[in-house]
Write an enzyme that holds these catalytic residues in place. Structure first.
Site, PDB file in Angstrom:
ATOM      1  NE  ARG A  51      -3.650  11.815  -3.655  1.00  0.00           N
ATOM      2  CZ  ARG A  51      -3.626  12.846  -2.927  1.00  0.00           C
ATOM      3  NH1 ARG A  51      -3.131  12.844  -1.693  1.00  0.00           N
ATOM      4  NH2 ARG A  51      -3.850  13.965  -3.608  1.00  0.00           N
ATOM      5  CE1 TYR A 104       7.681 -11.867  -5.456  1.00  0.00           C
ATOM      6  CE2 TYR A 104       7.124  -9.925  -4.246  1.00  0.00           C
ATOM      7  CZ  TYR A 104       7.056 -10.597  -5.450  1.00  0.00           C
ATOM      8  OH  TYR A 104       6.486  -9.912  -6.491  1.00  0.00           O
ATOM      9  CG  ASP A 177       5.326 -11.449   3.290  1.00  0.00           C
ATOM     10  OD1 ASP A 177       4.178 -12.004   3.074  1.00  0.00           O
ATOM     11  OD2 ASP A 177       5.975 -11.042   2.101  1.00  0.00           O
ATOM     12  CE  LYS A 202       0.905 -13.198  -4.792  1.00  0.00           C
ATOM     13  NZ  LYS A 202       1.315 -11.808  -5.000  1.00  0.00           N
TER      14      LYS A 202
END
Length: 384
Positions: A51, A104, A177, A202
């Site tokens: 982590r 978005y 973004d 993406k």
């Protein structure tokens, strides 16, 4: 900071030193949850628990920073996880975000419904109207100006350099973004932005086989704060997801060239089709943001939105009738996708200022043979 190498070279080599033990040209996947210590606190390479850090994730972060020309990159389990960590790091209850009115749906939902419950306020504005943005930022005393360009799904183009000046004059953090453009087509930090966010799912991953997100920035203190949020909350990318994203980035440049070439040809083909009311693609000279996009982007990307003359029924029928364009959410993979935003990617913003026209269909243009893609669209579109 920015690599002196060309983009393609950095994408292939940054963070990708060969394995010194075996000479393997591809660094290994460190598929482990923990790391043996040389005595208490004696960490090898600074790694103690997956982590807090993993060499495969570190390699991806070095690669991401190099291709965005940044000092820091932090890799997350999803794009929204990355956005969430940034919001927690930069804002507190009572602070405000100015967000575009065509963004978005998941970003709007995160700010409005998740962080809104904790007192963070969201102000929406038309990002192409610079005077309206300046007024919204000043009137709201916004702490963050959140820019998405090209926007999702109406493909609006926002002036990153001008918006950065507006945000900085008001003391706001300017976030871009860059998911639709990718670092290959657009470099927001070089244009004045403070932070870049990505859904690496993406174009960066590029093969529809991995989920991920990233925050990329130069500010040392904010980077530490975001990294702490990631460590404390735990939204890390797994070793395999990090490795898949790294693999995808190595071919980003050649893929984006083909995505853009195919999308440009398809957009031009659809203009004037009797079933099509409007084509939203910045590569078209008639697009209101065409000249700006030509200045701040290398090319115009692989995303197109199309409004159908027949209204919602025609749009739904079109989205459900293609064969090569698979009906699915997401974007940016090598295969072409088609979606109906009103009931898919943007269902959460119905009834808000971000509501999407119900006759709109979104295309993620892949890298298949152009002639096959054109034939597929022509078969699916109504004749009149």
């Amino acid at each position: 900071m920015a690599s002196p190498q060309g983009f393609e070279t950095a994408a292939i080599h940054a963070g990708q030193a060969f394995d010194p033990t075996t000479g393997a040209i591809i660094p290994p996947i460190y598929q482990t949850s923990t790391f043996v210590q040389d005595g208490i606190g004696g960490l090898r390479g600074g790694y103690e628990y997956n982590r807090s850090g993993n060499p495969t994730r570190t390699a991806l972060e070095q690669q991401l920073a190099a291709i965005e020309g940044a000092a820091h990159a932090i890799s997350f389990s999803s794009g929204l996880a990355a956005e969430d960590a940034l919001i927690r790091s930069a804002l507190k209850p009572g602070d405000r975000v100015v967000l575009g009115n065509d963004a978005y749906g998941g970003t709007h939902r995160l700010i409005e419904r998740v962080h809104g419950a904790w007192g963070v306020e969201n102000v929406t504005v038309e990002m192409s109207d610079l005077s309206a943005v300046a007024k919204a930022v000043a009137d709201s005393s916004a702490k963050v100006l959140w820019v998405e360009t090209p926007s999702n799904p109406l493909m609006k183009i926002s002036d990153i350099a001008e918006l950065a000046e507006i945000g900085h004059a008001a003391g706001a953090l300017v976030v871009v973004d860059n998911t639709f453009a990718s670092p290959y087509l657009q470099q927001p930090l070089a244009l004045g932005a403070d932070v870049v966010v990505h859904s690496t799912t993406k174009y960066l991953g590029g093969h529809s086989d991995v989920l991920g997100g990233a925050i990329v920035l130069n500010d040392d203190e904010l980077a530490k704060a975001v990294a702490f949020q990631q460590f404390a909350v735990g939204a890390v990318s797994s070793p395999m997801d990090a490795w898949l994203t790294t693999r995808g980035i190595k071919t980003l440049a050649v893929r984006m060239d083909r995505h853009s070439e195919n999308a440009q040809a398809i957009a031009e083909h659809l203009v004037g089709h009797p079933a099509v009311e409007a084509v939203y693609y910045p590569g078209l000279s008639t697009h209101p943001g065409h000249e700006l996009a030509a200045r701040q982007m290398r090319s115009f990307g692989g995303m197109i939105s199309v409004a159908l003359r027949g209204g919602p029924k025609a749009a739904r029928r079109f989205a459900e009738s293609t064969e090569l364009f698979s009906l699915a959410e997401s974007l940016g993979g090598v295969e072409s996708l088609i979606g109906y935003p009103t009931e898919m990617t943007h269902a959460s913003v119905v009834g808000t200022p971000l509501e999407v026209p119900a006759n709109l269909v979104r295309l993620s243009v892949g890298i298949e043979s152009l002639s096959d893609l054109l034939a597929d669209l022509d078969r699916a579109l109504p004749r009149r």
